[in-house]
Scaffold this active site. Structure first.
Site, PDB file in Angstrom:
ATOM      1  N   ASP A   1      -3.797   1.444   9.896  1.00  0.00           N
ATOM      2  CA  ASP A   1      -4.882   1.816  10.365  1.00  0.00           C
ATOM      3  C   ASP A   1      -5.555   2.921  11.601  1.00  0.00           C
ATOM      4  O   ASP A   1      -6.389   2.935  11.879  1.00  0.00           O
ATOM      5  CB  ASP A   1      -6.055   1.451   9.307  1.00  0.00           C
ATOM      6  CG  ASP A   1      -5.805   2.054   8.027  1.00  0.00           C
ATOM      7  OD1 ASP A   1      -5.043   1.718   6.788  1.00  0.00           O
ATOM      8  OD2 ASP A   1      -5.956   3.433   7.560  1.00  0.00           O
TER       9      ASP A   1
ATOM     10  N   CYS B   1       0.833  -0.800  -0.235  1.00  0.00           N
ATOM     11  CA  CYS B   1       0.242   0.184  -0.098  1.00  0.00           C
ATOM     12  C   CYS B   1       0.565   1.057  -0.185  1.00  0.00           C
ATOM     13  O   CYS B   1       2.046   0.987  -0.373  1.00  0.00           O
ATOM     14  CB  CYS B   1      -1.261   0.118   1.318  1.00  0.00           C
ATOM     15  SG  CYS B   1      -2.089   1.106   0.963  1.00  0.00           S
TER      16      CYS B   1
HETATM   17  C1  RUB Z   1      -4.038   3.147   3.329  1.00  0.00           C
HETATM   18  C2  RUB Z   1      -3.680   2.340   4.302  1.00  0.00           C
HETATM   19  C3  RUB Z   1      -2.137   2.533   4.685  1.00  0.00           C
HETATM   20  C4  RUB Z   1      -2.541   2.983   6.393  1.00  0.00           C
HETATM   21  C5  RUB Z   1      -0.864   3.684   6.956  1.00  0.00           C
HETATM   22  O1  RUB Z   1      -4.598   2.529   3.361  1.00  0.00           O
HETATM   23  O2  RUB Z   1      -3.823   0.956   4.684  1.00  0.00           O
HETATM   24  O3  RUB Z   1      -1.119   1.708   4.822  1.00  0.00           O
HETATM   25  O4  RUB Z   1      -3.026   4.123   5.969  1.00  0.00           O
HETATM   26  O5  RUB Z   1      -0.921   5.163   6.348  1.00  0.00           O
HETATM   27  P1  RUB Z   1      -6.515   3.332   2.555  1.00  0.00           P
HETATM   28  P2  RUB Z   1       0.082   6.390   6.789  1.00  0.00           P
HETATM   29  O6  RUB Z   1      -5.202   3.834   0.826  1.00  0.00           O
HETATM   30  O7  RUB Z   1      -7.146   2.862   1.793  1.00  0.00           O
HETATM   31  O8  RUB Z   1      -6.282   4.711   2.856  1.00  0.00           O
HETATM   32  O9  RUB Z   1       1.237   5.712   7.504  1.00  0.00           O
HETATM   33  O10 RUB Z   1       0.157   7.485   5.782  1.00  0.00           O
HETATM   34  O11 RUB Z   1      -1.186   6.874   7.986  1.00  0.00           O
END
Ligand code: RUB
Length: 323
Positions: A199, A130
Site C-alpha cells: 500500500d 490479502c
Molecule cells: C489491500 C492490501 C493489498 C495492497 C496491494 O488492503 O493490503 O495487499 O493494497 O494491492 P485493503 P494491489 O483490502 O484493506 O484495501 O496490488 O491490488 O494494489
C-alpha cells in the site's frame, strides 16, 4: 458542490467496496475524470476550486495507500500544466491525465506479472496474503508460462480478502489452499516464496501492507523463504523522504466483534503493518526488480522530489495549521 456520483465513489472506497491500493488509485483518477466532465464551472479558477474539493473528499477516504494521493497528484498536475489556458483546454488536459494514469496503472500490473514470473520456478509453492492484483499478476503469469505452481492463501481477517484471492486463483486454474492467518508459521516450511503487494513503500524500503504481512515476513526470514513484494511505482511514498510517517488506518471494531455483547472490551483493528526492509528480498516494479534499499532513489527519480522544496511545502502546511 461535489456530485452524487463522486460522493458514491468516495463512499465505496471508504467502505471498501472499492479496495486494494491499485484499484483505489484508479477509482480516484476516474472520479476526477467524471468530475471534470460534470463540472459546470464557468472559469478556470472555479474549475480548479471544484477539483480541489473533489481531491480533498477522495483523500479523506482511506489514509494508508499512497497510491491514492499519488494518483490525485498525477491527475492534478494537469491543472498546473494547463495553467493560464482556457477552461476547455484545462478540462481536456485533466481528463487525459486521468485516462493516462488508469491505462499506465493497468499496464504496470501486467508488466509486474511478466517480470516477477521470471523469479518463480516450476514446482514452487507460493504463499500470498490479502488480495493484491500486483502479487496475483506474478503468480498467474508464472502459471500461464506452464510452471506447475501451487498457492497457499491466508484468510486475511477481519475482512477476508483471502477469499477474493482464492476465487481469482481458482478461476485461473491454479491449485489453491486456504489457511487461517495464524497458521502461517506452521506451514512456512512447505512454502518456497511469499509474494505480497504493498500500500505504501517508504524511502527506507519499509513496506506497508495488509496487517499480518510483517509477521509473515518474519516467519519467512526465519525459514529462509524469499519474501517478494509486488508494487507499481505509485506505491512508493514521496512524503517519507522528508520524514513523514505512513499513517496506519485503524478500522471499525465492528469488523472484528459485536461490541454490544462486550461493552467493556477495548478493540484495536489496524488494517496495515510495516515490514522493515531487512525482511524484504526484493520489490518487483513495472520498471524492474529492485532491492528495498533502492526505494530512496526510485522515489527521487519518480517524483522528482527536491527535498528542500518539499520541506518548504511542509513548513507551509504547518504554518497553515498554526493559524
Ligand atoms: C489491500 C492490501 C493489498 C495492497 C496491494 O488492503 O493490503 O495487499 O493494497 O494491492 P485493503 P494491489 O483490502 O484493506 O484495501 O496490488 O491490488 O494494489
Amino acid at each position: 458542490m461535489v456530485s452524487v456520483k463522486i460522493e458514491k465513489i468516495a463512499q465505496d472506497i471508504k467502505t471498501m467496496k472499492i479496495r486494494g491500493a491499485g484499484r483505489i488509485a484508479r477509482a480516484a483518477a476516474k472520479a476526477m475524470e467524471i468530475a471534470t466532465k460534470e463540472s459546470k464551472a464557468k472559469t478556470p479558477d472555479d474549475f480548479s476550486k471544484e477539483m480541489e474539493k473533489v481531491s480533498k473528499l477522495l483523500l479523506k477516504t482511506r489514509p494508508t495507500a499512497v497510491s491514492l494521493p499519488n494518483a490525485i497528484r498525477y491527475v492534478s498536475l494537469g491543472l498546473k500544466q494547463a495553467h493560464g489556458a482556457d477552461l476547455w483546454t484545462m478540462k481536456k488536459t485533466l481528463s487525459s491525465r486521468a485516462e493516462e494514469f488508469i491505462k499506465n496503472s493497468k499496464e504496470a500490473v501486467k508488466a509486474i506479472g511478466a517480470i516477477g514470473a521470471n523469479r518463480i520456478s516450476d514446482g514452487d509453492v507460493i504463499l500470498t496474503h490479502c488480495n493484491s492484483q500486483a502479487a496475483l499478476s506474478i503468480i498467474k503469469a508464472a502459471f500461464k508460462q506452464g510452471k506447475r505452481i501451487e498457492v497457499i492463501t491466508t484468510e486475511s481477517r477481519p475482512v477476508w480478502q483471502g477469499r477474493l484471492s482464492a476465487r481469482d486463483l481458482l478461476k485461473a486454474g491454479i491449485p489453491t489452499t486456504m489457511i487461517i492467518d495464524s497458521a502461517v508459521r506452521h506451514f512456512i516450511r512447505d512454502v518456497d516464496k511469499v509474494v505480497v503487494g504493498a500500500d505504501s513503500i517508504a524511502a527506507n524500503g519499509a513496506v506497508v501492507n495488509k496487517i499480518g504481512s510483517s509477521a509473515i515476513a518474519l516467519a519467512a526470514w526465519e525459514a529462509r523463504v524469499l519474501f517478494i513484494v509486488a508494487a507499481e511505482t505509485y506505491k512508493f511514498n514521496p512524503d517519507t523522504l522528508v520524514g513523514k510517517l505512513v499513517k496506519i488506518e485503524e478500522r471499525d471494531p465492528k469488523e472484528i466483534i459485536n461490541l454490544k455483547s462486550y461493552p467493556k472490551l477495548k478493540v484495536r483493528n489496524p488494517a496495515f503493518d510495516v515490514t522493515p526492509a531487512e525482511y524484504v528480498d526484493f520489490i518487483v516494479t513495472e520498471r524492474g526488480i529492485i532491492p528495498p534499499f533502492a526505494a530512496y532513489s526510485l522515489i527521487k527519480d519518480t517524483f522528482e522530489v527536491k527535498p528542500d522544496e518539499r520541506i518548504k511545502d511542509h513548513i507551509g502546511d504547518k504554518l497553515k495549521l498554526a493559524v
